[in-house]
Structures are given as structure tokens and as C-alpha cells.
Scaffold this motif. Sequence first.
Motif, PDB file in Angstrom:
ATOM      1  N   CYS A   1      -8.706  -2.972   6.973  1.00  0.00           N
ATOM      2  CA  CYS A   1      -9.948  -3.409   6.142  1.00  0.00           C
ATOM      3  C   CYS A   1     -10.822  -3.525   6.634  1.00  0.00           C
ATOM      4  O   CYS A   1     -11.056  -4.229   7.787  1.00  0.00           O
TER       5      CYS A   1
ATOM      6  N   THR B   1       0.570  -0.708  -0.346  1.00  0.00           N
ATOM      7  CA  THR B   1      -0.001   0.109  -0.566  1.00  0.00           C
ATOM      8  C   THR B   1       1.141   1.131  -0.069  1.00  0.00           C
ATOM      9  O   THR B   1       1.887   1.175   0.240  1.00  0.00           O
TER      10      THR B   1
ATOM     11  N   HIS C   1      -6.409   2.211   9.511  1.00  0.00           N
ATOM     12  CA  HIS C   1      -6.582   1.745   7.672  1.00  0.00           C
ATOM     13  C   HIS C   1      -6.730   0.361   7.357  1.00  0.00           C
ATOM     14  O   HIS C   1      -7.092  -0.008   6.142  1.00  0.00           O
TER      15      HIS C   1
END
Length: 472
Positions: free
Chosen positions: A415, A350, A413
Motif C-alpha cells: 500500500c 488479496t 503492490h
Amino acid sequence: MEFTSMFKFCGFASIFFVFLIHSLVRFFNSSRRKLPLPPGSLGWPYVGETFQLYSQNPNVYFASKQKRYGSIFKTHILGCPCVMISSPEAAKFVLVTRAHLFKPTYPASKERMLGKQAIFFHQGDYHAKLRKLVLRAFMPEALRNIVSDIEFIAKDSIKSWEDQLINTFQEMKTFVFNVALLAIFGKDEILYRDDLKRCYYILEKGYNSMPINLPGTLFHKSMKARKELAQILAKILSTRRQMKHDHNDLLGSFMGDKESLTDEQIADNIIGVIFAARDTTASVLTWILKYLSENPRVLQAVTEEQEAIIRSKEECSDERVLTWADTKKMPITSRVIQETLRIASVLSFTFREAVDDVEYEGYLIPKGWKVLPLFRNIHHSPDIFPEPEKFDPSRFEVAPKPNTFMPFGNGIHSCPGNELAKLEISVLLHHLTTKYRLVVCGGCREWDSVWPFCTSPEWSAHPIISEESDHT
Ligand code: HEM
């Protein structure tokens, strides 16, 4: 007179104090600047190493860099200087303990397409509020009410594949899309389903296109479809407001908030959630079918586990529909899902951006540089997962060490849809393994990039659904 001198003295003292603090900050910053950058190469001016990245499988590029420079290295891709990190400790530092120093970052064109107010692009209070609302709709207490509806969608999808040669990834995308619509809108908005699908599919096609907003370009078509999607969502919102019912789905959660979200914020986040849910979950499902077909013993073990669930329901003369409790009695299936999440690592990494100069392990991560935690490299480290290229679900009989297994990310952040993803995968596998035989045709190309590098089998193995077993 005395008062005036005193006043002057205080004035000088304060100026001196401010100057001193300023100099100390500058000194501190400059001493930080003297820290070395991580090892690695920045490649050519402007283009950096973008060509190297795109001329091969990105995962091979990352792995070879790590081999050469270690678990933290610098590079320059897609116009940005980057630091890549591939140790559990560094990933924890960036995503959890110092998360406030690393903000999520996406290209501006992607923000425009998904919607600037979508959860992924934010930090702080607005992000926390959205996260609470999203989690409320996707936590186990909410999901247990929709297991039978997901089962209905799964059975319906599989039925439509019977005796056909299917492109697995495409079909899984349709299945996941239908489940996402159910989790977002409940069953009420069936009227709009086709229009939502049509617009979303056009939007998605332009996601990786050149961001040129001129008539005829894919990007332009996508932006138009996005506008239409927002209009459909506005209609749904207005109907719901007139009906004044409470809903337990994601839209209900967004609309029910006391300090309610604006229509634009709701639209951006609904489009964002569909986007986050679809290719990721469909990829994992496709990889699972591929690994099961390559590992007949594992497939047999999963099938027996699922058949045992059917038998136990028959013995207790329970309803034949699956329940949340049933989906929690699938240890082997669950390990297959975990091992697939590890080995396929569909989100290989990410993106974050350093909001300040940050020191890590004696290296400088300069303000404004992108920072990429490489999940896949961690999941493929032989020190953490011995024989990492081997598909071996039994390795998850022992829980992995903290921060070594992050298929759903880590920290603020991470999931919020992970329970839903695991649930829909388990339900689909239940019906596929107990009622059908998979026959694989064709090959499998390994990578294709979606969000931001979602690894999906581009031309997937095709299971032919051909033979119904005894359990109909
Ligand atoms: C197997 C399927 C899935 C995988 C592997 C996956 C993976 C991830 C990862 C790694 C992140 C963190 C990204 C980051 O830190 O930058 C993430 C975030 C997110 N995912 Fe998933 N995801 C999956 C399915 C889903 C589903 C089904 C939904 C919704 C129904 C969903 C909604 C989201 C959202 C909204 C975020 C952003 C969270 C935030 O920024 O606070 N995902 N996902």
C-alpha cells in the motif's frame, strides 16, 4: 558440392537442436505436472465451495480450512480454482520473491468500474511508473505539508457529530473521503467537491452489484456515475492546465510527469486511489473506536499521551496546530493502530493469479489458478501472535518478525497510502480523545465485504460525542 552437404548438415543439426529443446521443455513441464496439488477440496462442479464461503463469515471459513489442511490448501470459489496460503514464507514467495509469477487479478466487472488503467491491475513498467507517481504524493515529505489541513477536516467532522448519535463507519467514510480529496486535489477543487461526492457514492453502491449493464440496474447507474466522474475530472484537468501552477498533490504528481499520463489514465487512477483509501481507513478507524471503548485502560493511556502533546505545545508556546513531528510522538497511539490493523485485518486477503505453473514446497500451483495470501490467518496465528484474539497493543513494543505483519500488503503492490492512513487516524484520535468522551450505543456486526474482502463493522458501535474536556 561439399558446401551443399555442409549446409544440409547444419540445417538438420538446427532442427534436431530445436526438437531437443522442445522435448526437454515438455519433459520438464510434464514432470512438474506430476507434482501433487495442495491438499483441500474443490467442492461441487462449477460452484465449488462458493456457498460454504458465503454462508458464513469468510474468516471462519478460511480458519477452519487452515485447521484441516495446513498453511497451503486448494479450494474452488467464485468460479475459480484457488490455492490459499497462510504462512509468512508462502506470502513472501507470492508477493515478494516470485512476485513476477503472480499477477494481480480482479473480476472484469470491477476493472470496468474502477477503470482498466488503475494501478492495481498492472505489472511491469506501467505499474512501476504509476507507483513512483503515487508514492511521490504520499511520502512523508509531501504529507507533512498537509497535517494542519487534515486537522482542520478532523475538527470539522467531529464538530458535526456533537451531541448526535452517529453511525461511526458512515461518518468515518465521509472524513476519509474529505482527506482523500485533499491529498488528491489540494484545496483548489473545493468547487467540485459535492459533485465528486455525489457521483462517487453512486459508483460505490454498484461495486458489489451483479454486473448487468441494463437501464435501472445498480451496475448501470454506477457506470453512468463513473462516466460523469471522468467528465468532472476532465474539467479539473483543463482548469489546471490553463493555470499552469505546480501542485504538490496527487493530481499534480500525475500531471507533472515528463512522459505524462493520458486523461483516461489519470481518471482511472484517481478513482482507484479514492476507492483504495476510503473503506479501508474508515474501517480501521471504526474498529479502533470499538477496541478503545472496550479497553478503558488503553483509552486512558492514549488520552494521556495525546494530552501530553497539547501540554508540551502550550509550554513551548508553540502554535496549537498539530505538526508532522507531533504525530511522530505518539508511541502508544501508534501501537493501538498497529494492534487494530492486526486483529481486525480489514483486508483479510488479496488475490493473485499464477502466470505459469509454479512449484511451491513440492506442490504444484497450476498456471491460471488464483492464489490468495491470507493476511488475517497469519495475523491470527498463535505461533506468531500469542493469544491472537486478545486486543493487546503492548505486543508491538517489540517489532514483529519480517513477513508476519502485513496489514498494508507486501512487495511491489504493497500500500502506497499507508503513511497517509496512519496520519489521518492519529490526527482524528488526537482530537477525539482529548476533547470528547465516547459513549457506545448499540451492537456491532462483524463483517461486510468491500475490497475485495474489506472487513468493516456493518452496523458499528456509535460513539456519542457528548462532553468536552478542559482542552478546547
Ligand atoms: C488503513 C488503511 C489501508 C489499508 C489497511 C490498506 C491496505 C492495502 C493493501 C493490503 C494493499 C495491497 C493489496 C495487494 O497486494 O493486492 C493496498 C494497496 C493499495 N492501497 Fe492501500 N490500504 C489502506 C489505505 C490506503 C490509502 C489511504 C490509500 C491512498 C491514499 C491507499 C492506496 C492504495 C493503492 C493505490 C494500492 C495499490 C498499490 C499497487 O497496486 O501498487 N490505501 N492497500
